[in-house]
Design an enzyme around this catalytic site. Structure first.
Site, PDB file in Angstrom:
ATOM      1  N   TRP A 214      -8.680  -1.655   0.055  1.00  0.00           N
ATOM      2  CA  TRP A 214      -9.406  -0.511  -0.497  1.00  0.00           C
ATOM      3  C   TRP A 214     -10.633  -0.912  -1.310  1.00  0.00           C
ATOM      4  CZ3 TRP A 214      -9.223   4.528   0.506  1.00  0.00           C
ATOM      5  CH2 TRP A 214      -8.098   5.035   1.159  1.00  0.00           C
TER       6      TRP A 214
ATOM      7  N   TYR B 206      -4.699   9.781  -1.353  1.00  0.00           N
ATOM      8  CA  TYR B 206      -3.343   9.943  -0.826  1.00  0.00           C
ATOM      9  C   TYR B 206      -2.233  10.139  -1.859  1.00  0.00           C
ATOM     10  CZ  TYR B 206      -5.478   8.319   3.534  1.00  0.00           C
ATOM     11  OH  TYR B 206      -6.275   8.196   4.636  1.00  0.00           O
TER      12      TYR B 206
ATOM     13  N   GLU C 150       0.830  -1.199   0.000  1.00  0.00           N
ATOM     14  CA  GLU C 150       0.000   0.000   0.000  1.00  0.00           C
ATOM     15  C   GLU C 150       0.868   1.254   0.000  1.00  0.00           C
ATOM     16  OE1 GLU C 150      -3.847   1.812   2.351  1.00  0.00           O
ATOM     17  OE2 GLU C 150      -2.162   1.109   3.567  1.00  0.00           O
TER      18      GLU C 150
ATOM     19  N   CYS D 251      -7.305  10.166   6.163  1.00  0.00           N
ATOM     20  CA  CYS D 251      -7.346  10.020   7.626  1.00  0.00           C
ATOM     21  C   CYS D 251      -5.962  10.310   8.203  1.00  0.00           C
ATOM     22  CB  CYS D 251      -7.815   8.617   7.999  1.00  0.00           C
ATOM     23  SG  CYS D 251      -9.496   8.240   7.479  1.00  0.00           S
TER      24      CYS D 251
ATOM     25  N   ASP E 221      -9.525   4.575  13.124  1.00  0.00           N
ATOM     26  CA  ASP E 221     -10.197   3.349  13.534  1.00  0.00           C
ATOM     27  C   ASP E 221      -9.143   2.505  14.260  1.00  0.00           C
ATOM     28  OD1 ASP E 221     -11.248   0.795  13.692  1.00  0.00           O
ATOM     29  OD2 ASP E 221     -11.693   0.603  11.556  1.00  0.00           O
TER      30      ASP E 221
ATOM     31  N   ARG F  59      -6.440  12.732  11.494  1.00  0.00           N
ATOM     32  CA  ARG F  59      -7.695  13.391  11.870  1.00  0.00           C
ATOM     33  C   ARG F  59      -8.713  12.393  12.400  1.00  0.00           C
ATOM     34  NH1 ARG F  59     -12.024  12.224   8.695  1.00  0.00           N
ATOM     35  NH2 ARG F  59     -11.509  11.254   6.708  1.00  0.00           N
TER      36      ARG F  59
END
Length: 298
Positions: free
Chosen positions: A86, A128, A64, A180, A203, A200
């Site tokens: 994803w 990203y 990733e 995130c 999980d 921000r």
């Protein structure tokens, strides 16, 4: 004896579950959430914060991160490598927009076998990687934040501007998921590179293990490219939450005793930060507890 550094994570998970504010979130699943959590992990001994209280599929995390650095925003290359993290977002969009009740395996097969299908349905928007290496100012100019970061670390290590971010306000509404893990900053002192990741939204049950490992991995890659030694990776979470359907995960994981963090070694030094491959990374001494399955909230 100092507590195991992973205990920071387990304590945060237990506190969020016990004391967190219960909220109905964007996904409709609901969370328990605390605002403002910080953790620190020392990388100077060669270890990396790869969670041991459940197995983290670290090769998927490496793939990733390499995908982010490529600037690609289509999940097809990930799916081709057996990385499924994803898939749920474009699959959800496909089901909603077409009404077809396709399962994930069939959807991924079509992505791999049909380039036109993948181009239409596998793209996540300017997420990203797009922001990291091809940030658009909306005027036809593009900026490679990662290349600029490496250049800055090499030429002006004392700068307080070693920063990159994925939070491009002008493009947020076109992203499948706004970033995130959104802002990274680096600091050089006495030949050591340290970094802060500001997240921000986190999980804790499913995302954190990937987020902190990839942040440490990226720091180690930057250090290698800039002839620096690793220092600390500091993690700052804003909305730190556990999903309400992850109670079993919380109970099982916090009951486990952390094992020693593994060490990361590089098998070579690539020519640039953009040239790393999976086989360049060697993780030694990883002996985690078993994986704990839990559903992803989309």
């Amino acid at each position: 004896m100092s507590p195991h550094p992973e205990q920071q994570y387990l304590d945060a998970m237990a506190r969020v579950w016990a004391e967190g504010s219960e909220r109905i979130d964007r996904t409709g699943v609901g969370t328990r959430s605390l605002f403002g959590v910080t953790m620190r992990f020392d990388l100077s001994d060669g270890t990396v914060p790869l969670l041991t209280t459940k197995r983290i599929f670290w090769k998927s995390a490496v793939k990733e991160l390499i995908w982010f650095l490529s600037g690609d925003t289509n999940i097809r290359p990930l799916v081709e490598q057996g990385v499924h993290i994803w898939t749920d977002w474009p699959l959800d969009r496909y089901r909603r927009e077409t009404g077809e009740a396709i399962d994930r395996d069939a959807f991924e097969t079509r992505l791999v076998e049909d380039a036109a299908f993948a181009e239409k349905w596998g793209d996540l928007g300017p997420v990203y990687g797009k922001q990291w290496v091809s940030w658009s100012d909306g005027k036809g100019n593009y900026f490679n934040q990662i290349a600029n970061l490496v250049d800055g670390l090499r030429k002006n290590p004392a700068s307080r501007r070693h920063i990159f971010t994925g939070w491009n306000v002008a493009e947020l509404d076109r992203m499948a998921l706004p970033p995130c893990h959104m802002t990274y900053q680096y600091h050089v002192a006495d030949g050591r590179l340290s970094g802060i990741l500001y997240q921000r939204s986190c999980d804790l049950g499913l995302g954190f293990g990937f987020n902190i490992f990839e942040a440490a991995l990226l720091l180690r890659m930057l250090a290698q490219q800039c002839d620096l030694e690793p220092g600390e990776i500091i993690w700052m979470g804003a909305d730190v939450h556990v999903y309400l359907n992850h109670e079993h995960l919380v109970a099982e994981q916090i009951a486990r005793t952390p094992r020693p963090f593994p060490k990361l070694e590089f098998n070579r030094r690539p020519d640039s930060i953009f040239d790393y491959r999976l086989e360049d990374f060697a993780i030694a001494g990883y002996d985690p507890h078993p994986h704990i399955a839990a559903p992803v909230a989309v």
